[in-house]
Design a protein around this motif. Structure first.
Motif, PDB file in Angstrom:
ATOM      1  N   LEU A 120       0.820  -1.222   0.000  1.00 38.20           N
ATOM      2  CA  LEU A 120       0.000   0.000   0.000  1.00 38.20           C
ATOM      3  C   LEU A 120       0.846   1.260   0.000  1.00 38.20           C
ATOM      4  O   LEU A 120       0.299   2.377   0.028  1.00 38.20           O
ATOM      5  N   VAL A 177      -2.143   4.388   3.478  1.00 37.80           N
ATOM      6  CA  VAL A 177      -3.382   4.014   4.154  1.00 37.80           C
ATOM      7  C   VAL A 177      -3.199   4.188   5.654  1.00 37.80           C
ATOM      8  O   VAL A 177      -2.084   4.399   6.143  1.00 37.80           O
ATOM      9  N   THR A 208      -0.791  -8.450  -1.129  1.00 38.03           N
ATOM     10  CA  THR A 208      -0.958  -8.454   0.324  1.00 38.03           C
ATOM     11  C   THR A 208      -0.969  -9.873   0.868  1.00 38.03           C
ATOM     12  O   THR A 208      -0.293 -10.183   1.859  1.00 38.03           O
ATOM     13  N   ARG A 215      -9.015   2.684   3.810  1.00 35.11           N
ATOM     14  CA  ARG A 215      -8.605   3.225   2.516  1.00 35.11           C
ATOM     15  C   ARG A 215      -8.647   4.751   2.535  1.00 35.11           C
ATOM     16  O   ARG A 215      -9.204   5.370   3.426  1.00 35.11           O
TER      17      ARG A 215
END
Length: 310
Positions: A79, A83, A150, A278
Motif C-alpha cells: 500500500l 493508508v 498483500t 482506505r
C-alpha cells in the motif's frame, strides 16, 4: 484523469483512491483532497471451515494468525504507506465510534507460543503439524493485484511461524448462493474458504452491520440472503446488536455499539482482522470553493448547491 487535471482540462477529479497517490507527483498538495474513507480492508476468518479442519484448535489458530499478520509491513509495502492502519471496523467518522486503542504491531513470538502450547510442532519441511495433519490455510481474495500482493506477504509472514498459506485469487468470491456450485472454492456465501480478504464499508447506520455479524445473518438457511459469511455466532454480540435493533434511544444505541466494538477488539473476535482504512482522493482546482469530498460510497457532489467559483 490525473494527466488531464495537470493539463487544466477540468476542475474536479473524483473516484481516485490511495493506489493513485504515487501518481499525483507534480500536482500542488493544496489541490489534492485526501481523506480516510469509510471503506476498510479486512481478513475474514471462516470459523466453520477451520473448526471442521482443526476442531478445538481453530480458535487458537485464528488468534495466532491475527498476531502473526504484520499490518504495518502491509501498509508500508503493497500500500506504499498511503493508508491508515486500524484496530476497529467502525470508522472514527461515525457518531458511535469508540476509540479502543490497542497495538497494531505484529507479535509472531506469541503466535508461535500459542501454537506450540496447542501441540503443533514443526516438521522437516518447516511447517507445523499435529496428528499427521499439516497446518495449512486457504486464503482467498478477488483478482485485484494489491490484494494478491498483500496475501503473498501474509503467506510469507505465516510461513515464518510454520503455517502454510495457499493464496487463490478468483472472480467468484462474491458469487451468489445459486450462481455457482456449493463446492466451488473461495466463495464467501458458501463458506468454501478459510481466510478471505475483501473490503466492507463502515456503516453510518449502526444497523448496517446487523446482518453481517449477528448469527441471524448466517446464510446457510434459506433464502440464503445473510451476509454473515464468517458464520459468527456470539451470544453477547447478538445481544448488543438486538439492543441496537430494538431501540430508538440514541444513547442506548451508542452504548450497545460500544459493546460491539469492545467485543471486536477482544479475544472473542475470531471472525475478522481489520487491515487498514482506505483513502479517498479528489483533485480540486483552487477556483472551486466549498468542495469537501465524501467518505461514503456516494460521489462528492452531495453539497454541490454550496459550491462556488471565484
Amino acid at each position: 484523469m490525473i494527466q488531464g487535471f495537470k493539463a487544466g482540462e477540468y476542475d474536479l477529479g473524483q473516484d481516485l483512491q490511495n493506489a493513485d497517490i504515487p501518481s499525483l507527483t507534480g500536482i500542488d498538495p493544496a489541490q489534492q483532497a485526501i481523506h480516510d474513507s469509510l471503506t476498510y480492508e479486512l481478513n475474514a476468518f471462516n470459523k466453520a471451515s477451520l473448526t471442521t479442519k482443526y476442531g478445538d484448535d481453530a480458535l487458537t489458530i485464528i488468534k495466532a494468525v491475527k498476531l502473526a499478520t504484520d499490518r504495518q509491513a502491509i501498509a508500508k509495502g503493497p500500500l506504499g504507506g498511503n493508508v491508515t492502519i486500524t484496530n476497529n471496523f467502525i470508522s472514527p467518522l461515525t457518531w458511535y465510534y469508540k476509540d479502543e486503542g490497542g497495538s497494531t504491531t505484529a507479535d509472531p513470538t506469541t503466535a508461535s507460543s500459542l501454537l506450540t502450547a496447542a501441540g503443533w510442532t514443526k516438521g522437516s519441511d518447516g511447517y507445523l503439524a499435529k496428528g499427521g495433519k499439516t497446518l495449512e490455510l486457504q486464503y482467498c481474495t478477488t483478482t485485484k493485484a494489491v490484494r494478491g500482493d498483500t496475501l503473498k506477504m501474509i503467506a510469507s509472514q505465516l510461513k515464518a511461524i510454520g503455517i502454510k498459506a495457499d493464496v487463490t485469487q478468483t472472480p467468484n468470491i462474491f458469487a451468489g448462493w445459486n450462481d455457482v456450485a456449493a463446492t466451488t472454492p473461495c466463495v464467501l456465501i458458501h463458506g468454501t474458504y478459510d481466510v478471505a480478504e475483501f473490503a466492507y464499508v463502515s456503516p453510518l447506520d449502526p444497523l448496517g452491520g446487523y446482518n453481517v455479524y449477528s448469527s441471524t445473518g448466517i446464510p446457510d438457511a434459506a433464502p440464503h440472503n445473510g451476509q454473515n459469511v464468517t458464520r459468527t455466532n456470539l451470544p453477547a454480540l447478538d445481544a448488543a446488536y438486538n439492543s441496537v435493533k430494538s431501540s430508538v434511544d440514541f444513547v442506548k444505541v451508542r452504548d450497545a455499539m460500544f459493546t460491539v466494538q469492545d467485543i471486536y477488539v477482544s479475544d472473542q473476535n475470531t471472525y475478522e482482522l481489520p487491515l487498514y482504512n482506505r483513502k479517498d482522493v479528489w483533485l480540486v482546482n483552487p477556483k472551486l470553493h466549498n468542495f469537501t469530498g465524501n467518505p461514503t460510497t456516494s460521489a462528492g457532489e452531495w453539497n454541490i448547491g454550496d459550491w462556488w467559483v471565484g
